[in-house]
Design an enzyme around this catalytic site. Structure first.
Site, PDB file in Angstrom:
ATOM      1  N   LYS A   1      -9.087   2.449  -2.162  1.00 14.86           N
ATOM      2  CA  LYS A   1      -9.400   1.802  -0.891  1.00 14.86           C
ATOM      3  C   LYS A   1     -10.771   2.254  -0.413  1.00 14.86           C
ATOM      4  O   LYS A   1     -11.065   3.448  -0.376  1.00 14.86           O
ATOM      5  CB  LYS A   1      -8.328   2.166   0.146  1.00 14.86           C
ATOM      6  CG  LYS A   1      -8.427   1.433   1.473  1.00 14.86           C
ATOM      7  CD  LYS A   1      -7.211   1.762   2.326  1.00 14.86           C
ATOM      8  CE  LYS A   1      -7.186   1.005   3.633  1.00 14.86           C
ATOM      9  NZ  LYS A   1      -5.956   1.294   4.408  1.00 14.86           N
TER      10      LYS A   1
ATOM     11  N   GLU B   1       0.830  -1.196   0.000  1.00 14.28           N
ATOM     12  CA  GLU B   1       0.000   0.000   0.000  1.00 14.28           C
ATOM     13  C   GLU B   1       0.876   1.263   0.000  1.00 14.28           C
ATOM     14  O   GLU B   1       1.826   1.378   0.799  1.00 14.28           O
ATOM     15  CB  GLU B   1      -0.882  -0.047   1.249  1.00 14.28           C
ATOM     16  CG  GLU B   1      -1.854   1.092   1.429  1.00 14.28           C
ATOM     17  CD  GLU B   1      -2.693   0.917   2.693  1.00 14.28           C
ATOM     18  OE1 GLU B   1      -3.660   1.683   2.861  1.00 14.28           O
ATOM     19  OE2 GLU B   1      -2.380   0.014   3.505  1.00 14.28           O
TER      20      GLU B   1
ATOM     21  N   CYS C   1      -5.498  -3.186   1.920  1.00 11.34           N
ATOM     22  CA  CYS C   1      -5.264  -3.319   3.364  1.00 11.34           C
ATOM     23  C   CYS C   1      -6.543  -3.511   4.185  1.00 11.34           C
ATOM     24  O   CYS C   1      -7.108  -4.591   4.220  1.00 11.34           O
ATOM     25  CB  CYS C   1      -4.471  -2.124   3.866  1.00 11.34           C
ATOM     26  SG  CYS C   1      -3.720  -2.446   5.507  1.00 11.34           S
TER      27      CYS C   1
END
Length: 636
Positions: free
Chosen positions: A115, A46, A170
């Site tokens: 994300k 990330e 994540c």
């Protein structure tokens, strides 16, 4: 890729905080390494192009502009190569900043996945810098081109069946309803995750179980790349725990606290077969998804994947012991229920001194102990005939006595000789009639004794014998309850070994060890110099090969060519390819021709993921032909 295998990689580059140029150099080095190692998908952590721990520096235009400039250099490195790369970087769109995974291939950006779930608790403050990602894709500009951007992107390869890739970032994997669920239901077979998950005590265990669990319940490959050394240690430490998993199995894992790249060979055909087999896994629904097509050259890999030559038997000793105890418990519980339901307080079984009957007697003893029935009501019957050796006879008698069962001896030589006279069989002709007459005489004795004692005949035959049809129809093929019916021969050996290991030194342990050391044989032909003359594996082939074939064919439905390739790889240094091919052909021939025996096999408990019961896992027509499968092997 050939036979569905594709090499993937999870890479943690060295980084410097807020230094996109340095980070790009390290990322490009790993991309080149991945290409050299024939990886087709490579995932980076990330925000690795800037580093994850930039904090308020994400508000600096200089950092964001430099990141895009370095992205151009990464695109140049990927030009002319078909490896699909996912790397983390900040991306500005319509006046907002997003934490994204950028999909890159052959010098182009295929799509950008933002994300969705931004943590803003404990050590995380992502909502301070980033906007939650949109699900339904929109377009963002890059070098004058429209690039799809959204969580609901699937990257579908037009050249490799079953290769459909989706991404999450994540925290997306840690929430109650992760995007990966939608992705899998939309058809994605591989999920990638660009992550920056810091280390705290015990977190690695949870992280590993989380990713393995995702791949299991979603029936997919899951590729997880985590940030490592180089991120700011002002408050946090990142360990770089990279994980490659497939349908609940860990294929590769990096060491923590050292930046590494791990590679693994995923089996897309296995994933597809599992989804197709599971009626509860729904058809792909791509509503609100954008499919991005790409091309990838198929190539044959020199496999890095471990293929277990003994899939029914765990390698780890502790796990093997746990599995043995579990299987024995299942077998004994099945028999306990059948005895309880029928009201039988007597059991009858033939005891030969071989592995299968030894295990059946041990299981019966445990079931009787559970029911608090005296073991003396287990009637173990030894029935010596033309092929019985002193070794197996003595082992059968001693085993029965040590377990406290009732030993009955019925010498069947005279009865079989009379039967030969009645049917006109020459006793000097050692053909199938000579052998099967003995097996059927033994079964008749067991059945009639069970009637006289109001008992249950316990079957001793194992799953490997049933798969090959290595049983006399209406002979040892028949019983009233087959406790070993779904236990393969290679596992029978370990179950008996487990019993031997659990006993202290003594006569019972010694006899079990000698049974383990005895060649597998039906003992239907006269011995030579007092030793077993008829060794089963000389006739039908090594059971470890047949059990391997059985598992791969029934569990995953693989092509014969793939089963052969896997076996050559798994048994390298043990069997030559020609030998493996010979016995694989024998397996297919016997497996198809002997289905009629399995169609009417007795009840018996399923203990593993593979079974040949006609009422359970294998509803196969008795008249199916093996031509299609054998022709594929002939063309190798």
């Amino acid at each position: 890729m050939k036979h569905g295998y594709i090499r993937v990689a999870a890479a943690t580059p060295d980084v410097k905080v807020a230094d996109p140029e340095f980070n790009r150099e390290k990322i490009c080095e790993l991309i080149k390494e991945g290409i050299k190692n024939h990886a087709k998908i490579m995932v980076f952590p990330e925000l690795c192009l800037t580093s994850y721990t930039c904090g308020d520096l994400f508000g600096q235009d200089a950092l964001l502009h430099k990141a895009k400039k370095e992205l151009k250099e990464i695109l140049k490195v990927t030009k002319g190569h078909d490896m699909l790369v996912f790397l983390g970087m900040p991306w500005e769109n319509l006046g907002k900043l997003y934490n994204t995974a950028v999909a890159v291939q052959d010098g182009k950006i295929l799509g950008i996945v933002p994300k969705r779930n931004l943590p803003n608790y404990s050590e995380f403050y992502e909502l301070r810098y980033f906007e939650p990602g949109n699900e339904i894709p929109v377009f963002t500009k890059w070098e004058g081109e429209d690039i799809p951007m959204g969580t609901n992107l699937i990257f579908a390869c037009e050249d490799i069946p079953y290769l459909m890739v989706a991404a999450e970032v994540c925290e997306d994997a840690w929430v109650p309803n992760p995007p990966s669920i939608r992705h899998a239901l939309a058809g994605a077979t591989v999920i990638v995750n660009c992550s920056a998950s810091d280390e705290t005590t015990g977190k690695d265990i949870y992280r590993r179980s989380l990713i393995i669990g995702h791949s299991a319940c979603l029936v997919c490959g899951y590729l997880y790349a985590n940030a490592g050394e180089g991120e700011s240690t002002q408050d946090l430490v990142f360990g770089g725990q990279n994980l490659i998993t497939e349908n609940g199995t860990l294929l590769a894992e990096s060491k923590r606290f050292g930046n590494e790249t791990v590679y693994g060979d995923m089996d897309l055909e296995r994933i597809n077969h599992e989804r197709r087999r599971m009626t509860t896994f729904p058809p792909a629904n791509r509503e609100n998804y954008t499919v991005v097509s790409f091309h990838m050259k198929s190539e044959e890999l020199n496999l890095k994947r471990y293929i277990d030559p003994r899939p029914f038997v765990p390698d780890n000793e502790a796990e093997r012991s746990r599995r043995c105890e579990e299987i024995i418990a299942i077998q004994a519980m099945g028999l306990k229920k059948r005895l309880s339901h029928t009201g039988c307080r007597n059991a009858v079984l033939g005891i030969s001194g071989g592995l299968d009957s030894t295990l059946a007697l041990l299981i019966t003893a445990r079931a009787f102990d559970m029911l608090e029935i005296p073991r003396s009501q287990i009637h173990a019957v030894t029935m010596p005939c033309f092929g019985t050796t002193d070794r197996t006879y003595q082992n059968a008698c001693q085993l029965t006595n040590e377990l406290g069962a009732e030993l009955t001896e019925v010498n069947i030589k005279e009865a079989v000789t009379i039967h030969f006279r009645d049917i006109g069989q020459n006793p000097d002709v050692h053909d199938v009639t000579y052998e099967n007459s003995q097996a059927r005489e033994r079964t008749q004795i067991l059945m009639d004794l069970a009637n006289r004692l109001n008992g249950l005949v316990i079957g001793t035959g194992d799953m490997s014998e049933l798969a090959l049809g290595w049983a006399t129809y209406n002979g040892d093929h028949m019983s009233m309850y087959g406790v070993n019916a779904s236990v393969p021969k290679t596992l029978v050996r370990h179950l008996v070994r487990y019993y031997a290991d659990t006993f202290e030194e003594g006569a019972l342990k010694d006899v079990l060890l000698d049974v383990l050391d005895t060649p597998v044989s039906p003992e239907l032909l006269p011995p030579k110099d007092g030793k077993i003359a008829q060794k089963t594996e000389d006739l039908v082939g090594p059971y470890e090969l047949h059990d391997f074939f059985l598992y791969q064919i029934l569990r995953f439905g693989y092509h014969p060519e793939k089963v052969y390739r896997m076996a050559v790889y798994a048994f390298k240094g043990q069997y030559e390819g020609e030998i493996i091919l010979k016995w694989l052909k024998v397996f297919y021939q016997r497996f198809f021709s002997q289905q009629f025996k399995r169609s009417c096999m007795p009840d018996g408990p399923k203990v593993g993921s593979v079974s040949v019961s006609p009422r359970g896992d294998l509803r196969m027509p008795s008249d199916a032909v093996s031509r299609l499968w054998l022709e594929e092997l002939d063309n190798l």
